[in-house]
Scaffold this motif. Structure first.
Motif: not given
Length: 313
Positions: A181-202
């Motif tokens: 973002e600081r380099r001028g790129y934009t956020m298109l989508l934040a994935l946690p907001g999709l509510g997809i359950p996903w085993q990520n760090n375990g």
């Protein structure tokens, strides 16, 4: 009350693979710095790796556990006939990523015909997350975009490729989204907001190792659980440890800590629905995933034991 393990004269040696670099995979660094492994009678050698390599090392016997790891590689190997792997703890159960893109990409359909970077090897979590997100955005990850990979989990490579103009978008976990973002790129989508359950760090382990070395795994999970509690309760010290682990500035690290804190679970009980999503994600290339039972990849007995020992009060 928390009972420290009997400190045996000789600490039990274990090798654990640490996969990926984000605040959700950094519990081992808290456990090391705060001497939680030693407290529970372990001498743990942490090896930085990725999940595909961890699977091979564990099957080969040079590694006993994977920490900060996601399901796909372990589930795939099990379904393809390897000795079965089992999940004994998981505290990050969402995709903790954001899709960052060049300024001229204003909406998802603008990604058509563009090249995206998955920041890790194909088949690992960032790749899977990006494909899931693109599918949710009604884009075919095979046909509508071109995806490129990196040989190791290296978020900085995404930024470098975007800066060079080699790719137009990529998937990044905090704090790398902030840097983008600081380099001028934009956020298109934040994935946690999709509510997809996903085993990520375990924590993943071979079922056979758990059977023959259960006490070692229990000790490891006691230390990991203390690191989780520390993460939530000791912000300043945690940010210090994470600053060193992530190799970023303190303000970037604090931003990442604050983001992840919203996405993480205090109780690392593995969840069946997160494995169900993984099976759904891999069934195209691993047909047996379509009929597999997600519960067969989970062992909650260690978390149950830690509950009885008073770890989650």
């Amino acid at each position: 009350t928390i009972r420290p393990s009997q400190s045996s004269a000789q600490a039990i040696k274990m090798t654990a693979g640490q996969t990926g670099i984000n605040p959700g995979s950094g519990l081992f660094t808290i456990a090391e710095k705060e001497k939680f492994y030693a407290k529970h009678g372990l001498d743990v050698n942490i090896v930085k790796t990725n999940t595909a390599a961890a699977v091979q090392a564990m099957l080969g016997g040079s590694m006993q556990m994977a920490t900060g790891a996601g399901a796909a590689a372990f589930v795939t190997a099990t379904l393809e006939g390897a000795p079965p792997f089992v999940l004994v703890g998981s505290w990050s159960n969402v995709f903790p990523y954001k899709i960052m893109a060049r300024k001229d990409i204003k909406k998802p359909e603008d990604l058509r015909g563009k090249t995206g970077h998955v920041s890790a090897p194909f088949g690992t979590i960032p790749d899977t997350a990006l494909r899931f997100a693109l599918a949710r955005l009604k884009l075919d990850p095979e046909k509508d975009v071109k995806l490129v990979q990196h040989s190791s989990a290296d978020p900085a490579s995404v930024l470098a490729a975007m800066d060079r103009g080699d790719v137009q978008f990529g998937i990044l976990a905090p704090p790398f989204d902030l840097i983008a973002e600081r380099r001028g790129y934009t956020m298109l989508l934040a994935l946690p907001g999709l509510g997809i359950p996903w085993q990520n760090n375990g924590e993943w382990v071979l079922r056979s190792y758990l059977k023959t070395n259960r006490d070692n795994v229990v000790r490891f999970m006691r230390a990991t659980t203390e690191a989780i509690k520390f993460y939530f309760d000791q912000k300043e010290k945690t940010v210090n440890h994470m600053t060193e682990y992530l190799g970023r500035s303190r303000d970037e690290t604090e931003y990442a800590y604050n983001m992840f804190k919203n996405w993480l679970d205090r109780d690392p009980r593995p969840k069946v629905e997160t494995i169900r999503t993984v099976l759904d994600a891999i069934k195209k290339n691993t047909p047996k995933a379509a009929t597999a039972n997600p519960a067969s990849f989970i062992d909650n007995s260690i978390v149950d034991q830690l509950v009885k020992e008073g770890y989650y009060k």
